[in-house]
Design a protein around this motif. Sequence first.
Motif, short mmCIF file in Angstrom:
data_model
loop_
_atom_site.label_atom_id
_atom_site.label_comp_id
_atom_site.label_asym_id
_atom_site.label_seq_id
_atom_site.Cartn_x
_atom_site.Cartn_y
_atom_site.Cartn_z
N PRO A 1 38.34 36.15 78.97
CA PRO A 1 38.35 35.07 79.97
C PRO A 1 39.69 34.87 80.68
O PRO A 1 39.95 33.81 81.22
CB PRO A 1 37.98 33.84 79.15
CG PRO A 1 38.48 34.13 77.78
CD PRO A 1 38.32 35.61 77.59
N VAL A 2 40.55 35.89 80.68
CA VAL A 2 41.87 35.73 81.31
C VAL A 2 41.72 35.63 82.83
O VAL A 2 40.80 36.18 83.42
CB VAL A 2 42.81 36.91 80.95
CG1 VAL A 2 43.14 36.89 79.47
CG2 VAL A 2 42.19 38.23 81.36
N THR A 3 42.66 34.91 83.45
CA THR A 3 42.67 34.70 84.90
C THR A 3 44.03 35.12 85.46
O THR A 3 44.92 35.56 84.72
CB THR A 3 42.39 33.24 85.26
OG1 THR A 3 43.50 32.42 84.81
CG2 THR A 3 41.11 32.74 84.59
N ASP A 4 44.19 34.92 86.75
CA ASP A 4 45.48 35.24 87.39
C ASP A 4 46.64 34.51 86.73
O ASP A 4 47.76 35.04 86.65
CB ASP A 4 45.43 34.87 88.87
CG ASP A 4 44.61 35.86 89.68
OD1 ASP A 4 44.29 36.93 89.14
OD2 ASP A 4 44.30 35.58 90.85
N ALA A 5 46.40 33.27 86.28
CA ALA A 5 47.47 32.46 85.69
C ALA A 5 48.10 33.16 84.49
O ALA A 5 49.32 33.08 84.29
CB ALA A 5 46.91 31.10 85.28
N GLY A 6 47.28 33.84 83.68
CA GLY A 6 47.82 34.56 82.54
C GLY A 6 48.23 35.97 82.87
O GLY A 6 49.25 36.48 82.38
N LEU A 7 47.46 36.63 83.72
CA LEU A 7 47.74 38.03 84.06
C LEU A 7 49.08 38.21 84.77
O LEU A 7 49.75 39.22 84.60
CB LEU A 7 46.60 38.59 84.92
CG LEU A 7 45.25 38.75 84.20
CD1 LEU A 7 44.14 39.04 85.21
CD2 LEU A 7 45.34 39.87 83.16
N LEU A 8 49.47 37.21 85.56
CA LEU A 8 50.76 37.30 86.26
C LEU A 8 51.92 37.39 85.28
O LEU A 8 52.97 37.96 85.60
CB LEU A 8 50.93 36.08 87.18
CG LEU A 8 50.22 36.15 88.54
CD1 LEU A 8 50.28 34.81 89.24
CD2 LEU A 8 50.83 37.24 89.41
N ALA A 9 51.75 36.80 84.09
CA ALA A 9 52.83 36.82 83.09
C ALA A 9 53.09 38.23 82.58
O ALA A 9 54.16 38.52 82.05
CB ALA A 9 52.48 35.89 81.94
#
Length: 546
Positions: free
Chosen positions: A495-503
Amino acid sequence: AIAPLLENNHPPPDLCEFFCKHCRERPRSMVVIEVFTPVVQRILKHNMDFGKCPRLRLFTQEYILALNELNAGMEVVKKFIQSMHGPTGHCPHPRVLPNLVAVCLAAIYSCYEEFINSRDNSPSLKEIRNGCQQPCDRKPTLPLRLLHPSPDLVSQEATLSEPRLKSVVVASSEVHVEVERTSTAKPALTASTGNDSEPNLIDCLMVSPACGTMSIELGPQAGRTLGCHVEILKLLSDYDDWRPSLASLLQPIPFPKEALAHEKFTKELKYVIQRFAEDPRQEVHSCLLSVRAGKDGWFQLYSPGGVACDDDGELFASMVHILMGSCYKTKKFLLSLAENKLGPCMLLALRGNQTMAEILCLMLEYNIIDNNDTQLQIISTLESTDVGKRMYEQLCDRQRELKELQRKGGPTRLTLPSKSTDADLARLLSSGSFGNLENLSLAFTNVTSACAEHLIKLPSLKQLNLWSTQFGDAGLRLLSEHLTMLQVLNLCETPVTDAGLLALSSMKSLCSLNMNSTKLSADTYEDLKAKLPNLKEVDVRYTEAW
């Protein structure tokens, strides 16, 4: 007679002037309630830009002040705000909040306008900061940066030639300012007359005790205007659906420096900041931090030593607690606290504050503090209270377990059975040494982001498979900060989104990344490709970037 013509149209500028005059001269007139109310409601619901129609904003401001002049005062204003929000949990009109905030910002600015304009008699904030000790020529003024469009009002430095103790009073119909100056100011605080750079916001407002104090007293009318519109901001912060947007609008600190130097204003606004600090949503409490690096945010203003701090650090502790709970750059945040706020943290921990005791333990655990003497002082502080002693003992236990976990030995590859949970993984990793573990597969298990705190303790981990788990953004942020040597990561169907993937952009060693069937956007994918030079294998099927 005019009212029917305004049912579907905003009043033109000249008519707004006429309405403003009526609100000022006859605030208790029934015309204000019966005729002006629907007009103002329409303005707040449909106006798109007060910058193009400033008189509409001024009329709305005068209407609210007229409501405040009625017998019930703020109760009437409160009911008006409630009517604008509506009875449901979500306001159906998206323009109401930004328009109300724009009106409040302009009204608050107007309260200090005469002080800002009294540049021939009043010292500038830069001059106050420097102790007003030396004569200086008049120089080009410093611009005031405001979120809301307003006249380019600037303050100008005054020439002061007498270093002896005296008091300067600036008085006007709305503003009374008194500045005491003393010749005992430290030489280090006296700036060179050749330095024209704009000082930092906090530096402007932090006046050394040796330099005297600045007090701002508003006149009766300005005081009522300020009180009314700050109260509206407090009312707006009570609505859950409005709070995220309100926090975003106030994040740049869109108030004049004179307001931030005014104790009454910062004391009243503290309620709004407290509401932000209590909100568990990251989009809200993250706005306590500055808009960008090098600028000050509400966190700095209301922390011990900040110009707005009027307590013993209770609000500071609340802000740290909520920010630590969602801050993925934990080490960076702790490093900032250690560099700038270690003293207040230790003092609050000494008084038994649990959050600050936890912060000090994390500083020790993440090796934030290099100085041995400071480390020993932190340990002494922790051992001086029951809560601190308990947390320090738990830290020592974790460190012993960590040494055992990271001891060389154990398998190099490990696969957990399907349906395994976070607790199962924690139990397994605590059973022996995993210092050699390089490949870990948690595919098709029930692990979540909570297991990240165990994964980051594996020193040799290079390949991690999280396929079809409930591992989300929070865990991904933690991994990105600690597992910088990770080479292969499988996030397929998580369930990962851009908010986590950017890290992930900080994990420079990544050479294989599977984001198949995630909520990856095309922009984030391009950003990751640009920041991960070693990335050779990428799977973005069934995403927006495919």
